[in-house]
Design a protein around this motif. Structure first.
Motif, PDB file in Angstrom:
ATOM      1  N   ALA A 140       0.669  -1.256   0.117  1.00 34.64           N
ATOM      2  CA  ALA A 140       0.138   0.032   0.092  1.00 34.64           C
ATOM      3  C   ALA A 140       0.873   1.272   0.090  1.00 34.64           C
ATOM      4  CB  ALA A 140      -0.765  -0.029   1.307  1.00 34.64           C
ATOM      5  N   GLY A 141       2.270   1.256   0.058  1.00 34.06           N
ATOM      6  CA  GLY A 141       3.023   2.286   0.045  1.00 34.06           C
ATOM      7  C   GLY A 141       3.600   2.619   1.108  1.00 34.06           C
ATOM      8  N   ALA A 142       3.763   1.798   2.491  1.00 35.26           N
ATOM      9  CA  ALA A 142       4.386   2.440   3.408  1.00 35.26           C
ATOM     10  C   ALA A 142       5.978   2.566   2.888  1.00 35.26           C
ATOM     11  CB  ALA A 142       4.202   1.210   4.544  1.00 35.26           C
ATOM     12  N   ASP A 143       6.632   3.656   3.788  1.00 33.17           N
ATOM     13  CA  ASP A 143       8.103   3.695   3.387  1.00 33.17           C
ATOM     14  C   ASP A 143       8.841   2.958   4.622  1.00 33.17           C
ATOM     15  OD1 ASP A 143       7.867   5.998   1.330  1.00 33.17           O
ATOM     16  OD2 ASP A 143       6.561   6.781   2.980  1.00 33.17           O
ATOM     17  N   TRP A 144       8.392   2.790   5.769  1.00 29.46           N
ATOM     18  CA  TRP A 144       9.026   2.351   6.752  1.00 29.46           C
ATOM     19  C   TRP A 144       8.103   1.503   7.498  1.00 29.46           C
ATOM     20  CZ3 TRP A 144      11.268   7.251   9.438  1.00 29.46           C
ATOM     21  CH2 TRP A 144      12.232   7.687   8.640  1.00 29.46           C
ATOM     22  N   ILE A 145       8.256   0.386   8.279  1.00 29.55           N
ATOM     23  CA  ILE A 145       7.465  -0.258   9.239  1.00 29.55           C
ATOM     24  C   ILE A 145       7.679   0.037  10.675  1.00 29.55           C
ATOM     25  CG2 ILE A 145       6.638  -2.601   9.759  1.00 29.55           C
ATOM     26  CD1 ILE A 145       6.417  -2.112   6.550  1.00 29.55           C
ATOM     27  N   HIS A 146       6.772   0.464  11.209  1.00 28.85           N
ATOM     28  CA  HIS A 146       7.135   1.027  12.461  1.00 28.85           C
ATOM     29  C   HIS A 146       6.765  -0.281  13.431  1.00 28.85           C
ATOM     30  CE1 HIS A 146       7.762   4.364  15.552  1.00 28.85           C
ATOM     31  NE2 HIS A 146       6.446   3.697  16.335  1.00 28.85           N
ATOM     32  N   LEU A 147       7.722  -0.544  14.486  1.00 32.84           N
ATOM     33  CA  LEU A 147       7.321  -1.536  15.269  1.00 32.84           C
ATOM     34  C   LEU A 147       7.651  -1.068  16.807  1.00 32.84           C
ATOM     35  CD1 LEU A 147       9.796  -3.166  12.928  1.00 32.84           C
ATOM     36  CD2 LEU A 147       8.017  -4.725  13.510  1.00 32.84           C
ATOM     37  N   ASP A 148       6.507  -1.194  17.611  1.00 33.42           N
ATOM     38  CA  ASP A 148       6.627  -0.438  18.807  1.00 33.42           C
ATOM     39  C   ASP A 148       6.461  -1.646  19.687  1.00 33.42           C
ATOM     40  OD1 ASP A 148       5.669   2.294  18.517  1.00 33.42           O
ATOM     41  OD2 ASP A 148       3.798   1.608  17.565  1.00 33.42           O
ATOM     42  N   ILE A 149       7.637  -1.714  20.504  1.00 33.12           N
ATOM     43  CA  ILE A 149       8.186  -2.671  21.683  1.00 33.12           C
ATOM     44  C   ILE A 149       7.780  -1.787  23.011  1.00 33.12           C
ATOM     45  CG2 ILE A 149      10.061  -4.283  22.364  1.00 33.12           C
ATOM     46  CD1 ILE A 149       9.372  -4.344  19.184  1.00 33.12           C
ATOM     47  N   MET A 150       6.788  -2.826  23.604  1.00 34.18           N
ATOM     48  CA  MET A 150       6.479  -2.289  25.020  1.00 34.18           C
ATOM     49  C   MET A 150       6.618  -3.467  26.049  1.00 34.18           C
ATOM     50  SD  MET A 150       2.892  -0.471  23.749  1.00 34.18           S
ATOM     51  CE  MET A 150       2.849   0.991  22.657  1.00 34.18           C
ATOM     52  N   ASP A 151       7.070  -2.904  26.996  1.00 35.64           N
ATOM     53  CA  ASP A 151       7.445  -4.089  28.089  1.00 35.64           C
ATOM     54  C   ASP A 151       6.521  -4.080  29.393  1.00 35.64           C
ATOM     55  OD1 ASP A 151       7.965  -1.733  29.549  1.00 35.64           O
ATOM     56  OD2 ASP A 151      10.272  -2.163  29.859  1.00 35.64           O
ATOM     57  N   GLY A 152       5.441  -3.384  29.465  1.00 35.84           N
ATOM     58  CA  GLY A 152       4.553  -3.352  30.535  1.00 35.84           C
ATOM     59  C   GLY A 152       5.196  -2.905  31.931  1.00 35.84           C
ATOM     60  N   HIS A 153       6.427  -1.885  31.717  1.00 31.28           N
ATOM     61  CA  HIS A 153       7.188  -1.583  32.743  1.00 31.28           C
ATOM     62  C   HIS A 153       7.472  -0.079  32.353  1.00 31.28           C
ATOM     63  CE1 HIS A 153      10.391  -1.068  35.675  1.00 31.28           C
ATOM     64  NE2 HIS A 153      11.196  -0.714  34.925  1.00 31.28           N
ATOM     65  N   PHE A 154       8.016   0.182  31.446  1.00 27.51           N
ATOM     66  CA  PHE A 154       8.370   1.568  30.868  1.00 27.51           C
ATOM     67  C   PHE A 154       7.303   2.293  30.500  1.00 27.51           C
ATOM     68  CE2 PHE A 154      10.015   4.678  27.519  1.00 27.51           C
ATOM     69  CZ  PHE A 154      10.624   5.643  28.488  1.00 27.51           C
ATOM     70  N   VAL A 155       6.311   1.483  29.785  1.00 29.21           N
ATOM     71  CA  VAL A 155       5.000   1.837  29.352  1.00 29.21           C
ATOM     72  C   VAL A 155       3.973   0.879  30.242  1.00 29.21           C
ATOM     73  CG1 VAL A 155       5.693   3.264  27.474  1.00 29.21           C
ATOM     74  CG2 VAL A 155       5.151   0.829  27.271  1.00 29.21           C
ATOM     75  N   PRO A 156       2.766   1.265  30.261  1.00 31.02           N
ATOM     76  CA  PRO A 156       1.638   0.352  30.906  1.00 31.02           C
ATOM     77  C   PRO A 156       1.134  -0.426  29.675  1.00 31.02           C
ATOM     78  CG  PRO A 156       0.744   2.659  30.584  1.00 31.02           C
ATOM     79  CD  PRO A 156       2.167   2.607  30.217  1.00 31.02           C
ATOM     80  N   ASN A 157       1.929  -1.143  29.092  1.00 28.61           N
ATOM     81  CA  ASN A 157       1.135  -1.984  27.837  1.00 28.61           C
ATOM     82  C   ASN A 157       2.335  -2.990  27.375  1.00 28.61           C
ATOM     83  OD1 ASN A 157      -0.549  -3.269  26.045  1.00 28.61           O
ATOM     84  ND2 ASN A 157      -0.435  -1.262  24.660  1.00 28.61           N
ATOM     85  N   ILE A 158       1.930  -4.262  26.922  1.00 28.35           N
ATOM     86  CA  ILE A 158       3.070  -5.047  26.418  1.00 28.35           C
ATOM     87  C   ILE A 158       2.640  -5.509  25.086  1.00 28.35           C
ATOM     88  CG2 ILE A 158       3.824  -7.486  26.540  1.00 28.35           C
ATOM     89  CD1 ILE A 158       3.161  -7.370  29.809  1.00 28.35           C
ATOM     90  N   SER A 159       3.612  -5.481  23.977  1.00 29.48           N
ATOM     91  CA  SER A 159       3.474  -5.596  22.773  1.00 29.48           C
ATOM     92  C   SER A 159       4.104  -6.905  22.351  1.00 29.48           C
ATOM     93  CB  SER A 159       3.885  -4.520  21.842  1.00 29.48           C
ATOM     94  OG  SER A 159       5.113  -4.282  21.951  1.00 29.48           O
ATOM     95  N   PHE A 160       5.208  -6.789  21.751  1.00 30.50           N
ATOM     96  CA  PHE A 160       6.015  -8.020  21.465  1.00 30.50           C
ATOM     97  C   PHE A 160       7.319  -7.927  21.452  1.00 30.50           C
ATOM     98  CE2 PHE A 160       4.348  -5.308  17.904  1.00 30.50           C
ATOM     99  CZ  PHE A 160       5.598  -5.294  17.040  1.00 30.50           C
ATOM    100  N   GLY A 161       8.322  -8.930  21.351  1.00 30.08           N
ATOM    101  CA  GLY A 161       9.697  -8.779  21.233  1.00 30.08           C
ATOM    102  C   GLY A 161      10.349  -9.074  19.974  1.00 30.08           C
TER     103      GLY A 161
END
Ligand code: DX5
Ligand code: ZN
Length: 225
Positions: free
Chosen positions: A34-55
């Motif tokens: 669809a034309g994305a230039d970059w893929i943004h991957l948000d890595i969250m640890d449930g400690h620095f931020v109040p949510n956990i995503s993936f590693g």
């Protein structure tokens, strides 16, 4: 013909945090097409931020699916012990928060030493001045326009002034440094970010809204067209 100072080539970095996680590989292929230039991957640890995503395992699994640069935003603390893992997983840019470790300068040096592009990210409450002694070391500055942790939040208008201030700092520095904005980016806030001097935009909700048939139009809308 006189060239514009900054060509209007804003890079769009869809955040896969808003993708369908049950079909993550297909989603990455779809935003690539669809034309994305970059893929943004948000890595969250449930400690620095109040949510956990993936590693890094997930980053590595997605890496073969696209040739687009992986823009890895680390919201983990302490961050230093994980830099090598994300480099090995296939990150192209690794972006870290000054608050996520005791020595931001050392973290950025380490990322450069791994042969990756180094990014530093400013939370809404973190002043542009934080960049004074870091700008020589970075390839990207990310201005958070929401408090990190969740997609789907509202754009914080006060950050436009910071984007403009960082633009002045980058222009004065003279090196090629990307100025990216992350959080609550939609058609309206995208235009205001670009006017303030941003040249890369992260967007989750506004890219993935409506499903795969809409991705190309959603990305084009953020570019202003
Ligand atoms: C927030 C993340 C963002 C987020 C953006 O902590 O860093 O990348 O996924 O999502 P939207 O575009 O929905 O604000
Ligand atoms: Zn992000």
């Amino acid at each position: 013909m006189q060239q514009p100072v900054r060509p209007n080539l804003v890079r769009i970095a869809p955040s896969i945090l808003s993708a369908d996680f049950a079909r993550l590989g297909e989603e990455v292929r779809a935003i690539d097409a669809a034309g994305a230039d970059w893929i943004h991957l948000d890595i969250m640890d449930g400690h620095f931020v109040p949510n956990i995503s993936f590693g890094p395992t997930v980053v590595k699994a997605l890496r073969p699916l696209t040739t687009k640069p992986f823009d890895v935003h680390l919201m983990i603390s302490p961050v230093d012990a994980y830099l090598d893992a994300f480099a090995e997983a296939g990150a192209d840019t690794i972006t870290v928060h000054p608050e996520a470790g005791p020595h931001i300068h050392r973290s950025l040096q380490h990322i450069k030493g791994l042969g990756k592009r180094a990014g530093v990210v400013l939370n809404p409450g973190t002043p542009a001045k934080m960049l004074d002694y870091l700008l020589d070391l970075v390839d990207l500055v990310l201005v958070m326009s929401v408090n990190p942790g969740f997609g789907g939040q509202h754009f914080i208008d006060s950050q436009l002034k910071k984007i403009a201030a960082v633009r002045r700092m980058i222009d004065a520095n003279g090196r090629a440094i990307d100025l990216e904005v992350d959080g609550g980016v939609d058609a309206d806030s995208a235009r205001r970010c670009i006017e303030a001097g941003a040249d890369a935009l992260v967007a989750g909700t506004s890219v993935f809204r409506g499903g795969p048939d809409r991705y190309a139009a959603n990305i084009a809308m953020l570019r202003g067209g």
